[in-house]
Design a protein around this motif. Structure first.
Motif, PDB file in Angstrom:
ATOM      1  N   LYS A   1     -37.123 -46.811  22.371  1.00 13.68           N
ATOM      2  CA  LYS A   1     -37.786 -45.554  22.056  1.00 13.68           C
ATOM      3  C   LYS A   1     -37.973 -45.459  20.541  1.00 13.68           C
ATOM      4  N   CYS A   2     -39.022 -44.723  20.121  1.00 10.29           N
ATOM      5  CA  CYS A   2     -39.244 -44.542  18.694  1.00 10.29           C
ATOM      6  C   CYS A   2     -38.431 -43.361  18.188  1.00 10.29           C
ATOM      7  N   ASP A   3     -38.212 -43.322  16.873  1.00  6.74           N
ATOM      8  CA  ASP A   3     -37.405 -42.287  16.239  1.00  6.74           C
ATOM      9  C   ASP A   3     -38.301 -41.188  15.667  1.00  6.74           C
ATOM     10  N   ALA A   4     -37.801 -39.958  15.713  1.00  4.84           N
ATOM     11  CA  ALA A   4     -38.564 -38.826  15.201  1.00  4.84           C
ATOM     12  C   ALA A   4     -38.827 -38.996  13.709  1.00  4.84           C
ATOM     13  N   PRO A   5     -40.036 -38.674  13.229  1.00  5.60           N
ATOM     14  CA  PRO A   5     -40.343 -38.803  11.805  1.00  5.60           C
ATOM     15  C   PRO A   5     -39.448 -37.917  10.940  1.00  5.60           C
ATOM     16  N   VAL A   6     -39.103 -38.415   9.761  1.00  4.85           N
ATOM     17  CA  VAL A   6     -38.299 -37.667   8.794  1.00  4.85           C
ATOM     18  C   VAL A   6     -39.155 -37.445   7.551  1.00  4.85           C
ATOM     19  N   THR A   7     -39.335 -36.181   7.163  1.00  2.00           N
ATOM     20  CA  THR A   7     -40.187 -35.829   6.027  1.00  2.00           C
ATOM     21  C   THR A   7     -39.380 -35.057   4.992  1.00  2.00           C
ATOM     22  N   VAL A   8     -39.571 -35.416   3.723  1.00  2.00           N
ATOM     23  CA  VAL A   8     -38.912 -34.724   2.615  1.00  2.00           C
ATOM     24  C   VAL A   8     -39.979 -34.268   1.633  1.00  2.00           C
ATOM     25  N   MET A   9     -39.881 -33.022   1.206  1.00  2.00           N
ATOM     26  CA  MET A   9     -40.842 -32.430   0.270  1.00  2.00           C
ATOM     27  C   MET A   9     -40.296 -32.503  -1.156  1.00  2.00           C
ATOM     28  N   ILE A  10     -41.180 -32.829  -2.110  1.00  2.00           N
ATOM     29  CA  ILE A  10     -40.869 -32.668  -3.528  1.00  2.00           C
ATOM     30  C   ILE A  10     -41.435 -31.322  -3.950  1.00  2.00           C
ATOM     31  N   GLY A  11     -40.560 -30.400  -4.392  1.00  2.00           N
ATOM     32  CA  GLY A  11     -40.964 -29.037  -4.682  1.00  2.00           C
ATOM     33  C   GLY A  11     -41.462 -28.830  -6.097  1.00  2.00           C
ATOM     34  N   ALA A  12     -41.810 -27.573  -6.387  1.00  2.00           N
ATOM     35  CA  ALA A  12     -42.395 -27.227  -7.682  1.00  2.00           C
ATOM     36  C   ALA A  12     -41.432 -27.463  -8.840  1.00  2.00           C
ATOM     37  N   ASP A  13     -40.125 -27.493  -8.544  1.00  2.00           N
ATOM     38  CA  ASP A  13     -39.143 -27.761  -9.598  1.00  2.00           C
ATOM     39  C   ASP A  13     -38.895 -29.254  -9.785  1.00  2.00           C
ATOM     40  N   ASN A  14     -39.747 -30.099  -9.155  1.00  2.00           N
ATOM     41  CA  ASN A  14     -39.698 -31.558  -9.292  1.00  2.00           C
ATOM     42  C   ASN A  14     -38.422 -32.160  -8.703  1.00  2.00           C
ATOM     43  N   THR A  15     -37.855 -31.519  -7.690  1.00  2.00           N
ATOM     44  CA  THR A  15     -36.674 -32.046  -7.014  1.00  2.00           C
ATOM     45  C   THR A  15     -36.963 -32.195  -5.523  1.00  2.00           C
ATOM     46  N   PHE A  16     -36.195 -33.059  -4.871  1.00  2.00           N
ATOM     47  CA  PHE A  16     -36.288 -33.201  -3.421  1.00  2.00           C
ATOM     48  C   PHE A  16     -35.664 -31.971  -2.751  1.00  2.00           C
ATOM     49  N   LYS A  17     -36.330 -31.468  -1.725  1.00  2.00           N
ATOM     50  CA  LYS A  17     -35.876 -30.255  -1.067  1.00  2.00           C
ATOM     51  C   LYS A  17     -34.754 -30.498  -0.073  1.00  2.00           C
ATOM     52  N   GLN A  18     -34.331 -31.732   0.086  1.00  2.00           N
ATOM     53  CA  GLN A  18     -33.143 -32.067   0.865  1.00  2.00           C
ATOM     54  C   GLN A  18     -32.272 -32.952  -0.008  1.00  2.00           C
ATOM     55  N   SER A  19     -30.980 -32.865   0.220  1.00  2.00           N
ATOM     56  CA  SER A  19     -30.054 -33.687  -0.571  1.00  2.00           C
ATOM     57  C   SER A  19     -29.831 -35.057   0.053  1.00  2.00           C
ATOM     58  N   SER A  20     -30.016 -35.175   1.382  1.00  2.00           N
ATOM     59  CA  SER A  20     -29.767 -36.450   2.051  1.00  2.00           C
ATOM     60  C   SER A  20     -30.521 -36.517   3.370  1.00  2.00           C
ATOM     61  N   VAL A  21     -30.790 -37.748   3.813  1.00  2.00           N
ATOM     62  CA  VAL A  21     -31.408 -37.996   5.116  1.00  2.00           C
ATOM     63  C   VAL A  21     -30.760 -39.226   5.725  1.00  2.00           C
ATOM     64  N   SER A  22     -30.879 -39.360   7.041  1.00  2.00           N
ATOM     65  CA  SER A  22     -30.328 -40.519   7.758  1.00  2.00           C
ATOM     66  C   SER A  22     -31.443 -41.218   8.513  1.00  2.00           C
ATOM     67  N   LEU A  23     -31.480 -42.553   8.387  1.00  2.00           N
ATOM     68  CA  LEU A  23     -32.485 -43.368   9.048  1.00  2.00           C
ATOM     69  C   LEU A  23     -31.810 -44.564   9.704  1.00  2.00           C
ATOM     70  N   LYS A  24     -32.619 -45.349  10.416  1.00  2.00           N
ATOM     71  CA  LYS A  24     -32.206 -46.652  10.929  1.00  2.00           C
ATOM     72  C   LYS A  24     -33.029 -47.730  10.230  1.00  2.00           C
ATOM     73  N   VAL A  25     -32.540 -48.949  10.241  1.00  2.00           N
ATOM     74  CA  VAL A  25     -33.299 -50.052   9.667  1.00  2.00           C
ATOM     75  C   VAL A  25     -34.647 -50.162  10.363  1.00  2.00           C
ATOM     76  N   GLY A  26     -35.712 -50.157   9.584  1.00  2.00           N
ATOM     77  CA  GLY A  26     -37.057 -50.220  10.138  1.00  2.00           C
ATOM     78  C   GLY A  26     -37.752 -48.875  10.224  1.00  2.00           C
ATOM     79  N   ASP A  27     -36.979 -47.777  10.059  1.00  2.00           N
ATOM     80  CA  ASP A  27     -37.589 -46.448  10.085  1.00  2.00           C
ATOM     81  C   ASP A  27     -38.399 -46.197   8.807  1.00  2.00           C
TER      82      ASP A  27
END
Length: 372
Positions: free
Chosen positions: A178-204
Motif C-alpha cells: 500500500k502507498c503512504d499518505a502524503p506529508v506536507t510541510v509549509m514554510i510560513g511568513a516568518d521563514n520557518t517550517f510550520k512543523q518541528s518534525s515529520v516521520s517518513l519511510k525510505v522511499g517516501d
C-alpha cells in the motif's frame, strides 16, 4: 716478554669480542627503519574536461592503488566527472545517472578544479568503464574516455560485478504493498517550517510548500542524498528520501530554521509520488539547429499519477502547462528535476518559457488505481 705476548693476545681477544657486540647495532637500526617506513601516498592524475571531451594522460589503472584525480574544467559549460559503465543516459534524470556511477564529481564550473580520491577494488576490461560527463547531451557529443583496470602484480582480483554498475537495492513499492499518505510541510511568513518534525519511510516523498516571497535552497544534515532543490516563492517541491536515519532539513538562506525528518528503514512509497514516466528537457550539441528539445514528445498517465520533469540544459528554465494543470510555474535550475502530479484528466501541453517552440504533450486518463 712472555707476559707482554700474553697481554697482546688477551687484548686482541677483547677487541674481537667488542667488535662482535658492536656489529649487532646496524642490524637493529635497519630493522627499526624498515618498520617506520610510510607506505606510498596516492598517485595524482591530472585530468582536463572541456566542451566536449575528457583528456586524461593515464587510461590504464591497477587495483589497490589510491588515485587522487584532479579534474579541471577548461570549457565554457558546466560539467560533471563520472567513473562509470559505458551507457547512454539521454532519457534518465541525473540523480539516477549518479546512482550508476562508481564515483563522481558534481557540477564543475568553467575554470574550476575539483578533486576525487578513488581506489579501484576490481578489474575492468576494455569497454566496461570510462571517465565521462552525462550532463544534458554531453556524453552524446563525445565527452568520455575509456579506461582499463588491471589487477596489481601478484593480486587475484575479479572484474567488477554487474558490468561495473552498482546494484540498486531500493524497493520501488512499500513493504505492505500500500502507498503512504502524503506529508506536507509549509514554510510560513516568518521563514520557518510550520512543523518541528515529520516521520517518513525510505522511499517516501516529503512535500514542501513555500508560502513566502523568498527562495529556499534546501540542505540536509547529515547528507540525506537529496537532489539540488530550490523552493521558489509560492512554489511546491516534492523531495524523495532514499536513506534511513534522522536528518535536519534547513536552507542555505535560513540555516537556523530547521525541520527534523525521521526516516524509518521500512520501504515506503508516497501515494501519487512514484513517477510513472520521466521527461527531460535535453540538449544536443552536435546539431545547432535543434539544440534543445523534450524527450519524449508525448507521455500518457492516469489521474493521480506523476511524472518527473528534468532540466538537463545549461540554463535555469521555467515550464508551464496549458490548460492549467495546477502546477504553477515550474522553475528548474540547471541539473534540477521535479515531480509533477496530475490530479485531473485531460490533455496538457507543457512548454518552456525560454524556448517556447519546444513542447511536450501529457495525456492524463481517468481511472488511476487507488494505490497510485
Amino acid at each position: 716478554m712472555k707476559r707482554y705476548t700474553l697481554f697482546l693476545v688477551t687484548l686482541s681477544l677483547v677487541l674481537l669480542a667488542l667488535a662482535g657486540c658492536g656489529g649487532s647495532a646496524p642490524t637493529e637500526t635497519s630493522s627499526s627503519s624498515a618498520t617506520s617506513a610510510n607506505p606510498p601516498g596516492p598517485q595524482t592524475v591530472k585530468i582536463s574536461i572541456g566542451d566536449f571531451d575528457v583528456k586524461s594522460p593515464q587510461a590504464t589503472f591497477v587495483t589497490g592503488m589510491k588515485y587522487h584525480f584532479v579534474v579541471n574544467n577548461v570549457g565554457k559549460h558546466h560539467h560533471d566527472f563520472l567513473i562509470m559503465h559505458r551507457m547512454n543516459t539521454e532519457t534518465m534524470v541525473m540523480d539516477d545517472v549518479y546512482k550508476k556511477a562508481l564515483a563522481f564529481i558534481y557540477n564543475i564550473a568553467p575554470g574550476e578544479t575539483k578533486t576525487l580520491d578513488f581506489t579501484f577494488n576490481h578489474t575492468a576490461p576494455a569497454g566496461m568503464l570510462e571517465f565521462s560527463c552525462h550532463y544534458g547531451g554531453h556524453w552524446e557529443a563525445g565527452m568520455y574516455q575509456p579506461i582499463v583496470v588491471n589487477a596489481a602484480q601478484g593480486a587475484s582480483v575479479s572484474p567488477y560485478p554487474n558490468g561495473g554498475m552498482p546494484m540498486d537495492d531500493m524497493t520501488a513499492s512499500s513493504a505492505s504493498g500500500k502507498c503512504d499518505a502524503p506529508v506536507t510541510v509549509m514554510i510560513g511568513a516568518d521563514n520557518t517550517f510550520k512543523q518541528s518534525s515529520v516521520s517518513l519511510k525510505v522511499g517516501d516523498t516529503l512535500t514542501i510548500n513555500n508560502g513566502t516571497q523568498q527562495s529556499f535552497t534546501l540542505t540536509a544534515r547529515p547528507d540525506a542524498g537529496l537532489r539540488f532543490t530550490v523552493v521558489d516563492p509560492g512554489e511546491t517541491e516534492h523531495i524523495p528520501f532514499q536513506k534511513a536515519g534522522t536528518f535536519t532539513l534547513s536552507s542555505q538562506e535560513h540555516p537556523n530554521a530547521t525541520l527534523a525528518v525521521q526516516v524509518a528503514s521500512t520501504p515506503g512509497a508516497t501515494c501519487g509520488f512514484t513517477p510513472v514516466a520521466t521527461v527531460s528537457f535535453d540538449a544536443n550539441y552536435t546539431d545547432p539547429k535543434n539544440q534543445y528539445f523534450f524527450t519524449p514528445k508525448t507521455v500518457t498517465i492516469k489521474e493521480g499519477q506523476s511524472l518527473t520533469l528534468s532540466n538537463l540544459a545549461d540554463y535555469n528554465l521555467t515550464f508551464t502547462s496549458k490548460p492549467d494543470a495546477d502546477l504553477g510555474d515550474v522553475q528548474l535550475d540547471r541539473n534540477e528535476h521535479q515531480l509533477l502530479l496530475f490530479k485531473k484528466s485531460g490533455t496538457y501541453t507543457i512548454s518552456c518559457k525560454e524556448f517556447p517552440t519546444q513542447q511536450i504533450t501529457v495525456i492524463v486518463q481517468k481511472g488511476a488505481d487507488d494505490d497510485n
